[in-house]
Design an enzyme around this catalytic site. Sequence first.
Site: not given
Ligand code: PRP
Ligand code: URA
Length: 204
Positions: A101, A105, A196, A199
Amino acid sequence: MLHVLQHPLAAHVITHLRDKTTKPATFRTLCYQITLLLAIEATRSLTTEDKLIETPLEPVTGRVLSGNLAVVPILRAGLGMVQPFLDIFPDTTVGYIGLERDHETAVARSYYCKLPPLKDGHVMLVDPMLATGGSAVQAIDVVRASGARAITLVSIVSAPEGVALVENHHPAVPIFTAALDRELNARKYILPGLGDFGDRLYGT
Ligand code: PRP
Ligand code: URA
């Protein structure tokens, strides 16, 4: 259709995942435990076929799993959900979809995709957080285009907004989650949520 896990152990694990004092090593163990529970629930509809075997006493026709099962994590946080599936379904193939993400945005950008043959198979798409639903919808589009016969989405924490988006775009995809939370905040994070997930899993 949305299925929310109802089990005292699920509630217990989710509470510790939410707790901001939980450190990555414990967080990873809790992620493993909750995914194992979800994996058992989410695979109730897998197909089986007859198999004639012999017990030490006599022949008997039992049932064994049939068809191809693949687990596809959405990177990076979905990686934490792969091992529990492999531990109970060792013959499962694994595909990877990289989506991240944008911090401003909250729209997911694709950066990687490597899938095993999925034609006519059953795909368990795993991603711990279903927030806006943008990542899940994109990933389901990709998996569907690869010919999967059935797709199940497995998340740990879901927001109503994400559930609605997936149900609108892909009404035939069942969603299994361990918690349905209240709402998204202005930055599209789930409330109460757990922050997150990636993280917290990897200490970034
Ligand atoms: C997080 C999570 C999902 C997404 C959900 O990933 O693991 O993939 O956000 O959000 P959405 O439903 O609004 O699309 P992130 O993009 O933070 O990447 P990461 O797993 O690399 O931390
Ligand atoms: N991705 C995350 O890891 N946490 C949230 O709350 C939303 C998106």
